[in-house]
Structure formats: structure tokens, C-alpha cells
Design a protein around this motif. Structure first.
Motif, PDB file in Angstrom:
ATOM      1  N   THR A  18       0.835  -1.203   0.000  1.00  0.00           N
ATOM      2  CA  THR A  18       0.000   0.000   0.000  1.00  0.00           C
ATOM      3  C   THR A  18       0.870   1.253   0.000  1.00  0.00           C
ATOM      4  O   THR A  18       2.086   1.188   0.140  1.00  0.00           O
ATOM      5  CB  THR A  18      -0.929   0.019   1.235  1.00  0.00           C
ATOM      6  N   VAL A  25       0.921  -3.697  10.470  1.00  0.00           N
ATOM      7  CA  VAL A  25      -0.132  -3.562   9.463  1.00  0.00           C
ATOM      8  C   VAL A  25       0.429  -3.754   8.057  1.00  0.00           C
ATOM      9  O   VAL A  25      -0.186  -4.425   7.211  1.00  0.00           O
ATOM     10  CB  VAL A  25      -0.826  -2.188   9.599  1.00  0.00           C
ATOM     11  N   GLU A  84      -0.938  -6.475   5.495  1.00  0.00           N
ATOM     12  CA  GLU A  84      -1.450  -6.056   4.185  1.00  0.00           C
ATOM     13  C   GLU A  84      -0.751  -6.816   3.068  1.00  0.00           C
ATOM     14  O   GLU A  84      -1.387  -7.260   2.102  1.00  0.00           O
ATOM     15  CB  GLU A  84      -1.226  -4.552   4.001  1.00  0.00           C
ATOM     16  N   ASN A 109      -1.702 -10.576   2.993  1.00  0.00           N
ATOM     17  CA  ASN A 109      -3.091 -10.701   2.545  1.00  0.00           C
ATOM     18  C   ASN A 109      -3.191 -10.545   1.030  1.00  0.00           C
ATOM     19  O   ASN A 109      -3.913 -11.292   0.360  1.00  0.00           O
ATOM     20  CB  ASN A 109      -3.956  -9.647   3.237  1.00  0.00           C
ATOM     21  N   GLN A 110      -2.437  -9.580   0.476  1.00  0.00           N
ATOM     22  CA  GLN A 110      -2.434  -9.391  -0.977  1.00  0.00           C
ATOM     23  C   GLN A 110      -1.837 -10.601  -1.687  1.00  0.00           C
ATOM     24  O   GLN A 110      -2.356 -11.064  -2.706  1.00  0.00           O
ATOM     25  CB  GLN A 110      -1.647  -8.126  -1.326  1.00  0.00           C
ATOM     26  N   LEU A 122      -5.471  -6.121  -2.467  1.00  0.00           N
ATOM     27  CA  LEU A 122      -4.684  -5.179  -1.679  1.00  0.00           C
ATOM     28  C   LEU A 122      -5.608  -4.193  -0.975  1.00  0.00           C
ATOM     29  O   LEU A 122      -6.304  -3.415  -1.621  1.00  0.00           O
ATOM     30  CB  LEU A 122      -3.704  -4.423  -2.578  1.00  0.00           C
ATOM     31  N   SER A 164      -5.970  -1.435   2.539  1.00  0.00           N
ATOM     32  CA  SER A 164      -5.284  -0.693   3.587  1.00  0.00           C
ATOM     33  C   SER A 164      -5.985  -0.965   4.914  1.00  0.00           C
ATOM     34  O   SER A 164      -7.199  -0.778   5.033  1.00  0.00           O
ATOM     35  CB  SER A 164      -5.300   0.806   3.270  1.00  0.00           C
ATOM     36  N   LEU A 165      -5.217  -1.410   5.897  1.00  0.00           N
ATOM     37  CA  LEU A 165      -5.782  -1.820   7.180  1.00  0.00           C
ATOM     38  C   LEU A 165      -5.553  -0.759   8.255  1.00  0.00           C
ATOM     39  O   LEU A 165      -4.739   0.144   8.101  1.00  0.00           O
ATOM     40  CB  LEU A 165      -5.179  -3.158   7.607  1.00  0.00           C
ATOM     41  N   GLU A 191      -8.739   0.456   7.110  1.00  0.00           N
ATOM     42  CA  GLU A 191      -8.304   1.778   7.543  1.00  0.00           C
ATOM     43  C   GLU A 191      -9.447   2.786   7.455  1.00  0.00           C
ATOM     44  O   GLU A 191      -9.594   3.653   8.321  1.00  0.00           O
ATOM     45  CB  GLU A 191      -7.130   2.255   6.688  1.00  0.00           C
TER      46      GLU A 191
END
Length: 209
Positions: A96, A113, A117, A120-121, A127, A129-130, A167
């Protein structure tokens, strides 16, 4: 009035010195990157380091006896000869955008984070944003919000909490607030984590490749 003028003059001189240093650095042919001006350009190196670098995690009593390390075994058997010489996940679109922690010592939350991220992607090809803020506000059993923390405890929080939210649902504020569990809808989960041995580039290559 005089003090304000003196400060502006000082900042302008620092800015010019930094701009000159950047210009000279960018003439070099032996490095694969360039430098540029940003919002920190009017700060001296000492001022920047004092404000953004140098958190000593061992000063916190709860971290001194904690096992901040972890088992690193999943990739140890991988043959280095089959791996690429370098890996840049940014070029693969699996990282990100750059985020700014401001004056809050929440680097532990941003690092956690970013790792979640990324994995997870890689696993889902999605993708997202957390929320760093969720960790700052809620991961307080061992971590200290804007006063510092450790990724180990943040990973354990996400695992035990059955995930972390977007996020956009809990955006970053740069300060610690009240944890509101009812407002969160967890969207990304992890089942564990591993630490890469310190000062070991070969292990790091195995982990990121």
C-alpha cells in the motif's frame, strides 16, 4: 517578532543545506535511487532523528523479559540458489501507499499492518489498507499506543482478535483514543507469524521471496 524571523532564517538555511546535499547526492552513479525534498527538508538530521528514530524498546519494563523473537523455520530449508537476487514487492503492486505516523511512536503498529497487508495481498490478490489506529487504541495489554510497542504483541492481538479492520473504518489520527470494539468489523485475519533472525540477509531473502 524577532524570534520568529530568526527561526524562519534558520529553517531556510537548513532547507538550503539539505537541498544542496540532495543535489550532490543525486549526481552519484553508484546508488540505485534518488533523493528528493519533502516535508522534513527544513529539519536537521539531528532534529529528524530525535523526533522519528531511536525508540529503545528495552526501556519498557514489560518488554525486557519478553521473547520478542520467534520461531523462524518455515523457509529455512529453501535453497538460496532458486531464489531471485532481489525482490521488490512494490513493483508487483502488493504494497500500500506510504503512511506517516506523525509524532506518535506507533511505528510498531505501522510495521505490523504493512506486513499483514502484504501477506493478505499475496494470498488473496486483494490489496487493502488496514487500520493502524485499531492497534494503537486497542492493542494495549503489552503495547503502549503512541509511547511505543512491539510487532510480536500486535501480531498476537490480530490473531486472537480474529482479524483487523479496514483503515477507512478506523482512520489514523496520530494519537491514542478509546477502543470501541463494537464499531469494528474484522476483514483480514492471520493464523500466526514468524520473526526473521536479526542481521541475517540470507534469512530475510528467504522470507520475502
Amino acid at each position: 517578532m524577532s524570534s520568529d524571523f530568526d527561526e524562519k532564517q534558520k529553517r531556510f538555511k537548513v532547507f538550503k543545506d539539505n537541498a544542496r546535499a540532495i543535489h550532490e547526492f543525486n549526481k552519484r552513479k553508484d546508488v540505485p535511487y534518488k533523493l528528493g525534498l519533502n516535508k522534513f527538508a527544513a529539519m536537521t538530521n539531528q532534529e529528524f532523528r530525535a523526533a522519528y528514530i531511536g525508540f529503545d524498546i528495552l526501556r519498557h519494563r514489560s518488554f525486557r523479559d519478553a521473547r520478542l523473537g520467534g520461531v523462524f523455520s518455515r523457509y529455512q530449508s529453501i535453497n538460496l540458489n532458486i531464489l531471485p537476487s532481489c525482490v521488490d514487492w512494490r513493483q508487483k503492486g502488493e504494497v500500500t501507499a506510504i503512511k506517516d505516523r506523525g509524532n506518535c511512536w506507533s511505528c510498531w503498529a505501522f510495521s505490523t499492518v504493512a506486513a499483514v497487508e502484504g501477506i493478505n495481498q499475496i494470498k488473496t490478490k486483494n490489496l487493502v489498507s488496514l487500520s493502524v489506529q485499531q492497534l494503537v487504541d486497542c492493542n494495549t495489554k503489552y503495547n503502549y499506543g503512541c509511547r511505543g510497542g512491539a510487532m510480536k504483541f500486535a501480531f498476537e492481538f490480530i490473531k486472537d482478535n480474529e482479524g483487523i479492520t479496514f483503515e477507512e473504518r478506523d482512520p489514523y489520527t496520530g494519537k491514542q483514543g478509546r477502543c470501541e470494539p463494537r464499531e469494528y468489523k474484522q476483514v483480514v485475519v492471520i493464523d500466526g507469524y514468524e520473526n526473521v533472525p536479526a542481521n541475517d540477509e540470507k534469512s530475510l531473502l528467504k522470507a520475502v521471496a
